[in-house]
Write an enzyme that holds these catalytic residues in place. Sequence first.
Site, PDB file in Angstrom:
ATOM      1  N   SER A 148      19.154 -30.119 -37.314  1.00 15.67           N
ATOM      2  CA  SER A 148      18.530 -28.868 -36.914  1.00 15.67           C
ATOM      3  C   SER A 148      18.273 -27.976 -38.135  1.00 15.67           C
ATOM      4  O   SER A 148      17.529 -28.364 -39.028  1.00 15.67           O
ATOM      5  CB  SER A 148      19.389 -28.173 -35.861  1.00 15.67           C
ATOM      6  N   ASP A 224      15.204 -32.905 -26.059  1.00 17.23           N
ATOM      7  CA  ASP A 224      15.665 -31.749 -26.828  1.00 17.23           C
ATOM      8  C   ASP A 224      14.918 -30.500 -26.367  1.00 17.23           C
ATOM      9  O   ASP A 224      13.686 -30.428 -26.467  1.00 17.23           O
ATOM     10  CB  ASP A 224      15.404 -32.010 -28.309  1.00 17.23           C
ATOM     11  N   HIS A 257      19.808 -32.181 -28.065  1.00 11.16           N
ATOM     12  CA  HIS A 257      20.052 -31.579 -29.378  1.00 11.16           C
ATOM     13  C   HIS A 257      21.524 -31.639 -29.785  1.00 11.16           C
ATOM     14  O   HIS A 257      21.898 -31.098 -30.813  1.00 11.16           O
ATOM     15  CB  HIS A 257      19.592 -30.112 -29.335  1.00 11.16           C
TER      16      HIS A 257
END
Length: 280
Positions: A148, A224, A257
Site C-alpha cells: 500500500s 481490494d 487489502h
Amino acid sequence: MKQLSSNRCFGGLQNQYEHASGVLNCTMQVSVYLPPAALQGNVVPVVYWLSGLTCTDQNFTTKAGAQRVAAELGVALVMPDTSPRGVGVADAPDAAYDLGLGAGFYVDATQGPWNSHYRMYSYTVDELPALVESALNLGPRRAICGHSMGGHGALTIALRNPSRYVSVSAFSPIVAPSQCPWGEKALTAYLGNDRSAWTVHDTVALIEAGAAQLPMLVDQGTADNFLEGQLKTPLLERVCKRKGYAATIRYQDGYDHSYYFISTFIEEHLRFHAQHLNAL
C-alpha cells in the site's frame, strides 16, 4: 542499536531494536529477522519491507509469516517503522490515519511543521541501511518491497535508486499518489502545492520519465476496496506497456487489502527477490 527483544524463529532470530535517528530527529524502532546463515557468521543479503498506513515495524513481523521462507533462502528481513515518532513529532490536527504518525509516505518533507522530522525517504534509503548493515553484518546486496503506502515507497525508492536495489516488489501499491486522495493529501502537506515536486514520488510519473529497468513484481487483489479510488493499478499497467517497462503485474482473484493477502503470496515475493539477490 539497542536491542529491545529477541525471539528464536525458524532457526534464526526475530529481533527488535531502538536507535537514535539523526535524519528524523527522534528515536526509531526497527525489526530485523536474522536467518540461520547470519547466525553462523555469514554475510547475508537483505530484503527491506515498507509497511502501509497506520502500521509500525511490527505488523509485517507478526502477520506475514515471512520468516520461514527467509530462513530457507538465507536472507535477512528489515522492517522499519512508517513514520517518525515521539514527543514533539507533528501529527495530523484531527489525528487522521492518512497523515502524520503512521503515514510518512516515504518522502522528505519540505513544509512545516513536517520538515523537522518527516524525512522517511532519506531515512529508508541512506541512514537505516548504513546502520543495520554495519551493525549486523548484512548486505551489501539488497532488495525492497512493501504494501500500500509502503508499496508506493518501495517502488519509488527503487526506481530512483536502481544501483542500490537488485529488485523491487509490492502488494497493493499506491502507484500514482499524484492522482488519488491519499497521495494528494499527503504530498500537499509534506511537499507543498507545486505538483512538479511530487513527480519523484510517483511510480507512474517515474516510469513515464524513463526510469531504468529493474526486476519488478506487483500483486493486486481484485476484491481490494481501495483499488479503484486510491491504488489505481491500471495506470501502472498502461504506463509500463507504453514505455516498454517489463514489470510483472498480477491480479489475484478475490483477495483484499489485508495481511491475509500478503501472507498468501509473500513466499513468491521472497523467492523472486532471492533469484536476484543471489545472482552473480
